[in-house]
Design an enzyme around this catalytic site. Structure first.
Site, mmCIF file in Angstrom:
data_model
loop_
_atom_site.group_PDB
_atom_site.id
_atom_site.type_symbol
_atom_site.label_atom_id
_atom_site.label_comp_id
_atom_site.label_asym_id
_atom_site.label_seq_id
_atom_site.Cartn_x
_atom_site.Cartn_y
_atom_site.Cartn_z
ATOM 1 C CE1 TYR A 93 -12.808 12.056 -17.629
ATOM 2 C CE2 TYR A 93 -12.646 12.084 -15.237
ATOM 3 C CZ TYR A 93 -12.912 11.413 -16.413
ATOM 4 O OH TYR A 93 -13.289 10.103 -16.366
ATOM 5 N NE ARG A 145 -2.869 0.570 3.428
ATOM 6 C CZ ARG A 145 -2.449 1.196 4.536
ATOM 7 N NH1 ARG A 145 -2.118 2.476 4.515
ATOM 8 N NH2 ARG A 145 -2.355 0.530 5.674
ATOM 9 C CE LYS A 197 -9.175 7.908 -19.797
ATOM 10 N NZ LYS A 197 -9.418 9.211 -19.225
ATOM 11 C CG ASP A 215 -6.085 15.788 -16.289
ATOM 12 O OD1 ASP A 215 -5.366 15.166 -17.084
ATOM 13 O OD2 ASP A 215 -7.189 15.355 -15.885
HETATM 14 C C1 LIG Z 1 -10.092 9.678 -18.016
HETATM 15 C C2 LIG Z 1 -9.646 10.979 -17.502
HETATM 16 C C3 LIG Z 1 -9.455 11.209 -16.137
HETATM 17 C C4 LIG Z 1 -9.811 10.183 -15.090
HETATM 18 O O1 LIG Z 1 -8.968 9.097 -15.122
HETATM 19 P P1 LIG Z 1 -9.385 7.609 -14.639
HETATM 20 O O2 LIG Z 1 -8.157 6.846 -14.856
HETATM 21 O O3 LIG Z 1 -10.554 7.194 -15.468
HETATM 22 O O4 LIG Z 1 -9.768 7.742 -13.196
HETATM 23 C C5 LIG Z 1 -8.939 12.422 -15.755
HETATM 24 N N1 LIG Z 1 -8.649 13.382 -16.647
HETATM 25 C C6 LIG Z 1 -8.832 13.213 -17.968
HETATM 26 C C7 LIG Z 1 -8.494 14.319 -18.902
HETATM 27 C C8 LIG Z 1 -9.347 12.002 -18.440
HETATM 28 O O5 LIG Z 1 -9.560 11.848 -19.751
#
Ligand SMILES: *Cc1c(COP(=O)(O)O)cnc(C)c1O
Length: 394
Positions: A111, A58, A207, A182
């Site tokens: 997002y 963890r 992604k 992000d």
């Molecule tokens: C998919 C996404 C997230 C969230 O990520 P997860 O791995 O699904 O929790 C955050 N920011 C962007 C721009 C995304 O496309």
């Protein structure tokens, strides 16, 4: 990292891991919950922070540590953390840096689950959020005094608007506001915000970094003292850790990240240009078609959106597609389509009260690794068959 590593390009570093035991070319997956100590003193030393002996998965795991070194190298960060999802990276960073009474500034059109986290969870603990137009530098400057945190996403989700990250980082430093971005869309291959003075970068590694649509994971990288603060005060107690086996999948994804992005970029630009000439298309949102003067992007990837006029029946268009499949997420090998009206208007969710400000006739496309000519034929045929009967009879 050695001096020799510093002189090598990212493409080379990504396919050369440090040497592993028994000559393994891929790092071993440490599928274990805990790590034992050879002596009482060794355990005491670790708990005093004098050694980096792993303790418990963890908290730390050697397979995950290899991944963290790589993301630090790619983003130019001092320290990194890995999470069970992108939203776990975002929620750990935000919840770990704010307290009751604080104000967060966040860019509009981010997002949707980041919106919901700020509007619903943070509000419950007395943390307010002001959403500002990220393309308006004055609006950001005016919102900064007294704020605790500035949350950026450049380009934004669905509309792909860029922010002037270099100017914003300087304004936030002057106002003593911590900045988080992000960077899932650009990846460190196309944008390295830490180098422009942003404090922390988060990734949905589900992604492009995974790249194979088989993992949900998140990463946080940047300023070492902020990461230390999160490790000391927050992340161990929220517990959203990444598993060793998923870290190994992300390491696999990273090896081909530059190659995949190059292909996504080329194919998406072909399709974005052609679709913008289609008579039913009223707008295309792709940062490469009209680059912002302040842009830090050195490339574009496969995700963009477009808007269609009322002559197109959107459900019929989606149903006519063969190669583009309906689905959330993006960044894997396969092409996907997501109409904004489905993702924004979730009946019964707290988001009903949130104005995301995204046009309802907007459709997001993710251009995968298929042949771009096949993908274009698919889109072109589906647009023709989705012309509403009134228009086609006229
Ligand atoms: C998919 C996404 C997230 C969230 O990520 P997860 O791995 O699904 O929790 C955050 N920011 C962007 C721009 C995304 O496309």
């Amino acid at each position: 990292m050695t001096d020799k590593d510093m002189r090598r390009s990212i493409d080379t570093l990504l396919v050369h891991d440090e040497r592993h035991s028994k000559g393994a070319v891929a790092p071993p997956i440490y599928q274990t919950s805990l790590f034992t100590f050879d002596s009482y003193q060794a355990m005491v030393d670790r708990f005093r922070g004098e050694t980096d002996h792993a303790v418990y998965s963890r908290i730390d795991n050697p397979t995950v540590s290899v991944l963290l070194e790589k993301i630090c190298l790619l983003e130019g960060g001092e320290k990194a953390l890995a999470f069970s999802s992108g939203i776990a990276a975002i929620s750990n960073a935000i919840l770990g840096l704010v307290k009751t009474g604080d104000r967060v500034v966040c860019v509009k059109h981010c997002y949707p689950d980041t919106y919901r986290l700020l509007q619903v969870i943070c509000a419950r603990f007395g943390v307010t959020t002001e959403f500002v137009d990220g393309t308006d530098l004055f609006a950001i400057e005016n919102a900064l005094p007294g704020a605790k945190l500035l949350f950026l996403e450049s380009p934004t989700t669905l509309l792909f608007e860029e922010q002037d990250l270099t100017s914003i980082a300087a304004l936030a430093k002057a106002a003593d506001v911590t900045t988080i971005i992000d960077n899932s869309w650009a990846t460190p291959i196309f944008q390295q915000p830490l180098k422009s003075g942003i404090d922390l970068v988060v990734h949905s590694a589900s992604k492009y970094i995974s790249g194979h649509s088989d993992t949900v994971a998140g990463l946080l990288v940047g300023n070492g003292s902020l990461i230390d603060k999160l490790v000391n005060e927050t992340t161990p107690y929220l517990g959203a850790k990444l598993s060793a086996s998923e870290a190994a999948l992300l390491l696999r994804g990273l090896r081909t990240l530059p190659l995949r992005l190059q292909r996504h970029q080329e194919s998406a630009l072909i399709i974005a240009k052609r679709i913008s000439d289609h008579p039913t298309v009223t707008a295309v949102h792709h940062p490469g078609l009209s680059p912002a003067p302040c842009s830090l992007l050195s490339g574009y990837g496969g995700l963009f959106s477009f808007e269609v006029d009322n002559s197109i029946n959107i459900p019929a268009f989606c149903n006519s597609l063969d190669l583009f499949r309906l689905g959330v997420s993006w960044g894997g090998y396969e092409s996907l389509i997501m109409p904004a009206e489905i993702s924004i208007n979730q009946a019964g969710s707290p988001s009903a009260a949130i104005d995301f400000g995204v046009p309802t006739r907007l459709i997001r496309l993710f251009v995968g690794l298929e042949d771009p000519e096949d993908l274009w034929q698919d889109l072109h045929a589906a647009l023709a068959s989705a012309l509403s009967s009134e228009t086609s009879n006229a």
